[in-house]
Design a protein around this motif. Structure first.
Motif, mmCIF file in Angstrom:
data_model
loop_
_atom_site.group_PDB
_atom_site.id
_atom_site.type_symbol
_atom_site.label_atom_id
_atom_site.label_comp_id
_atom_site.label_asym_id
_atom_site.label_seq_id
_atom_site.Cartn_x
_atom_site.Cartn_y
_atom_site.Cartn_z
ATOM 1 N N ALA A 185 0.893 -1.339 -0.117
ATOM 2 C CA ALA A 185 -0.151 0.081 0.107
ATOM 3 C C ALA A 185 0.901 1.389 0.001
ATOM 4 N N ASN A 186 1.726 1.348 0.779
ATOM 5 C CA ASN A 186 3.040 2.445 0.706
ATOM 6 C C ASN A 186 3.961 2.032 -0.251
ATOM 7 N N HIS A 187 3.597 1.998 -1.398
ATOM 8 C CA HIS A 187 4.396 1.621 -2.431
ATOM 9 C C HIS A 187 5.382 2.426 -2.790
ATOM 10 N N ASN A 188 6.587 2.433 -3.451
ATOM 11 C CA ASN A 188 7.796 3.378 -3.961
ATOM 12 C C ASN A 188 7.744 3.494 -5.403
ATOM 13 N N ALA A 189 7.038 2.806 -5.949
ATOM 14 C CA ALA A 189 7.192 3.007 -7.529
ATOM 15 C C ALA A 189 5.752 3.118 -8.180
ATOM 16 N N ASN A 190 5.689 3.642 -9.402
ATOM 17 C CA ASN A 190 4.335 3.671 -9.961
ATOM 18 C C ASN A 190 4.514 3.415 -11.654
ATOM 19 N N LEU A 191 3.496 2.880 -12.243
ATOM 20 C CA LEU A 191 3.693 2.462 -13.643
ATOM 21 C C LEU A 191 3.093 3.846 -14.292
ATOM 22 N N GLU A 192 3.727 4.235 -15.404
ATOM 23 C CA GLU A 192 3.197 5.207 -16.136
ATOM 24 C C GLU A 192 3.159 4.678 -17.683
ATOM 25 N N TYR A 193 1.999 5.197 -18.406
ATOM 26 C CA TYR A 193 1.903 4.814 -19.663
ATOM 27 C C TYR A 193 2.188 5.870 -20.582
ATOM 28 N N SER A 194 2.644 5.575 -21.856
ATOM 29 C CA SER A 194 3.016 6.568 -22.729
ATOM 30 C C SER A 194 2.980 5.979 -24.278
ATOM 31 N N PRO A 195 2.729 6.728 -25.102
ATOM 32 C CA PRO A 195 2.572 6.179 -26.383
ATOM 33 C C PRO A 195 3.340 5.016 -26.868
ATOM 34 N N ASN A 196 4.912 4.998 -26.597
ATOM 35 C CA ASN A 196 5.748 4.251 -26.933
ATOM 36 C C ASN A 196 6.084 3.086 -25.939
ATOM 37 N N CYS A 197 6.048 3.144 -24.822
ATOM 38 C CA CYS A 197 6.251 2.306 -23.865
ATOM 39 C C CYS A 197 5.912 2.421 -22.524
ATOM 40 N N LEU A 198 6.078 1.695 -21.266
ATOM 41 C CA LEU A 198 5.364 1.668 -20.026
ATOM 42 C C LEU A 198 6.529 1.923 -19.188
ATOM 43 N N ARG A 199 6.478 2.678 -18.420
ATOM 44 C CA ARG A 199 7.665 3.212 -17.641
ATOM 45 C C ARG A 199 7.457 3.297 -15.992
ATOM 46 N N MET A 200 8.279 2.412 -15.336
ATOM 47 C CA MET A 200 8.005 2.235 -13.909
ATOM 48 C C MET A 200 9.121 2.983 -13.368
ATOM 49 N N VAL A 201 8.595 4.084 -12.397
ATOM 50 C CA VAL A 201 9.321 5.359 -11.901
ATOM 51 C C VAL A 201 9.341 5.300 -10.751
ATOM 52 N N ALA A 202 10.240 5.528 -9.909
ATOM 53 C CA ALA A 202 10.238 5.593 -8.398
ATOM 54 C C ALA A 202 9.602 6.957 -7.751
ATOM 55 N N THR A 203 8.835 6.517 -6.711
ATOM 56 C CA THR A 203 7.954 7.950 -6.210
ATOM 57 C C THR A 203 8.357 8.261 -4.755
ATOM 58 N N GLN A 204 9.240 7.392 -4.338
ATOM 59 C CA GLN A 204 9.873 7.632 -3.128
ATOM 60 C C GLN A 204 11.308 7.249 -2.987
ATOM 61 N N PRO A 205 12.297 7.838 -2.102
ATOM 62 C CA PRO A 205 13.406 7.434 -1.951
ATOM 63 C C PRO A 205 13.571 5.774 -1.704
ATOM 64 N N ILE A 206 14.563 5.287 -2.398
ATOM 65 C CA ILE A 206 14.863 3.700 -2.177
ATOM 66 C C ILE A 206 16.148 3.356 -1.784
ATOM 67 N N PRO A 207 16.372 3.201 -0.542
ATOM 68 C CA PRO A 207 17.788 2.823 -0.070
ATOM 69 C C PRO A 207 18.315 1.550 -0.839
ATOM 70 N N GLU A 208 19.594 1.567 -0.927
ATOM 71 C CA GLU A 208 20.197 0.420 -1.415
ATOM 72 C C GLU A 208 19.803 -1.008 -0.552
ATOM 73 N N GLY A 209 19.516 -1.941 -1.365
ATOM 74 C CA GLY A 209 19.123 -3.273 -0.629
ATOM 75 C C GLY A 209 17.698 -3.346 -0.407
ATOM 76 N N HIS A 210 16.906 -2.438 -0.643
ATOM 77 C CA HIS A 210 15.498 -2.473 -0.248
ATOM 78 C C HIS A 210 14.584 -2.817 -1.476
ATOM 79 N N GLU A 211 13.710 -3.525 -1.068
ATOM 80 C CA GLU A 211 12.674 -4.016 -2.414
ATOM 81 C C GLU A 211 11.970 -2.765 -2.922
ATOM 82 N N ILE A 212 11.567 -2.968 -4.107
ATOM 83 C CA ILE A 212 10.965 -1.927 -5.064
ATOM 84 C C ILE A 212 9.402 -2.447 -5.157
#
Length: 404
Positions: A185-212
């Motif tokens: 629920a408290n996710h740190n990434a979000n999928l964005e749609y565009s004409p050519n591709c789908l992009r997964m973009v970080a929405t929060q700081p994600i420290p090294e070793g932490h799950e996305i």
């Protein structure tokens, strides 16, 4: 919390796991143009369930995690039998829109030389899906049923543009790499749609070793377990809800009647609420942890069932219209203690009746969760069902405290 990533052996891998499925998938990604950031890795280690994605380096909000070209999406339009599915489109229509994708998956999954095979290698083992639909042991069309669960859990549906709201929903599709991400629920990434591709973009700081984590939507635990076979432990799921059946509120109100005339008047009030489309025999009032999702319906129901008889007659003559909503009657979670005493009493009685429908009480659930040894003896399904019940009961007990 995800564990620290271990030393990598292969680019894009984490730890000392068997690299073959992931290495094959990464090689496939390069062939189809799926761009994976060097800051992320597909792994079984450091993830909450199965394969997931972890940060190899710290990631900042707005950074691209991966981009999937539309040609790499698996759908009824990109599979090797797309022509056949298009010709038979009329015969394959369904309310869910899933049938063409299911047939595409059935074909590709069983095709010896399917170009999607490296992608399928990261799928969960179909025979071990934990959705409630697999609790009965039914063997007919087993693979189709397994794919139904997989599509329900792992497919994506592109949102319609605002001007297209009246159109049919877009067909579901499979998005390699995106479906590797687990839900929070408290996710740190979000999928964005565009004409050519789908992009997964970080929405929060994600420290090294932490799950996305992606989000599968604002979903209560009962929805998560139904569609995906898991629930988030309390209090992680901020979108969790508890239901109070509408007829339970009517039953609670009937408890306060003493003579037949009062009971008849209460049923008249209920029928009036049905006419206003505020209640129904199969409906439920939905209570979240921070808001009442059916605020208008519950507020009107409490008002009509609790108002004096003469006031109800006048209210009914006006068909419920022209009524000014007062601030003290607002049914937000924080405002519940300020409600009229009769409203709070009816709401409390409704909660108590709802809690009686559970086979166990809150303390029993708390004892199970607090004992690691006992909890470990439960099956996966029993553990997830426990998480669902516990979250619901915590919301209902919060309501009890607010209605004191």
């Amino acid at each position: 919390m995800a564990t620290q990533a271990k030393r990598r052996r292969v680019a894009g891998l984490v730890g000392c796991e068997d690299p073959t499925p992931v290495a094959g998938f990464l090689s496939w990604c390069r062939r189809v143009g799926l761009e994976l950031s060097p800051k992320v890795a597909v792994s079984r280690q450091g993830t909450v369930a199965g394969y997931g994605m972890v940060a190899r380096e710290s990631v900042q909000p707005g950074e691209l995690l991966f981009a999937v070209p539309r040609a790499a999406l698996l759908s009824q339009h990109t599979c090797s039998i797309s022509g056949l599915l298009e010709r038979e489109r009329g015969a394959l229509q369904s309310q869910s829109g899933w049938v063409p994708l299911l047939l595409a998956l059935l074909h590709e999954l069983q095709a010896p030389a399917s170009p999607w095979s490296p992608y399928f290698a990261l799928w969960p083992e179909l025979g071990r899906l934990e959705h409630p639909m697999f609790c009965p042991r039914v063997r007919s069309l087993e693979l189709y049923r397994q794919l139904v669960a997989l599509v329900m859990a792992y497919s994506f549906q592109e949102p319609l543009e605002e001007e297209d709201d009246e159109k049919e929903p877009n067909s579901p599709l499979m998005v390699p790499a995106a479906d590797v991400l687990n839900h929070l629920a408290n996710h740190n990434a979000n999928l964005e749609y565009s004409p050519n591709c789908l992009r997964m973009v970080a929405t929060q700081p994600i420290p090294e070793g932490h799950e996305i984590f992606n989000t599968y939507g604002q979903m209560a635990n009962w929805q998560l377990i139904h569609m995906y076979g898991f629930a988030e432990p309390y209090p992680d799921n901020t979108d969790d809800t508890a239901d109070i059946q509408m007829v339970t509120v009517r039953e609670a109100a009937l408890q306060g009647t003493k003579v037949e005339a009062e009971r008849l008047l209460l049923y008249e009030r209920w029928d009036f609420l049905c006419k206003l489309e505020m209640v129904g025999e199969e409906g439920a009032f939905v209570i979240g942890r921070e808001e009442v999702l059916t605020e208008e319906e519950l507020a009107m129901t409490l008002k009509v069932l609790c108002m004096p008889a003469e006031e109800f007659r006048e209210f009914k003559e006006q068909d419920g219209w022209g009524d000014d909503k007062r601030e003290e009657d607002s049914l937000t979670i924080t405002n519940i203690p300020k409600l009229k005493a009769s409203w709070r009493r009816l709401l409390r009685d409704s909660v108590l009746l709802t809690l009686q429908t559970y086979a166990t009480d809150l303390k029993t659930e708390q004892d199970l969760l607090s004992s690691k040894e006992v909890y470990a003896t439960l099956s996966w399904r029993e553990q997830q069902a426990l998480q669902v019940r516990y979250g619901q009961k915590m919301i209902l007990h919060q309501l009890l405290e607010l209605t004191n």
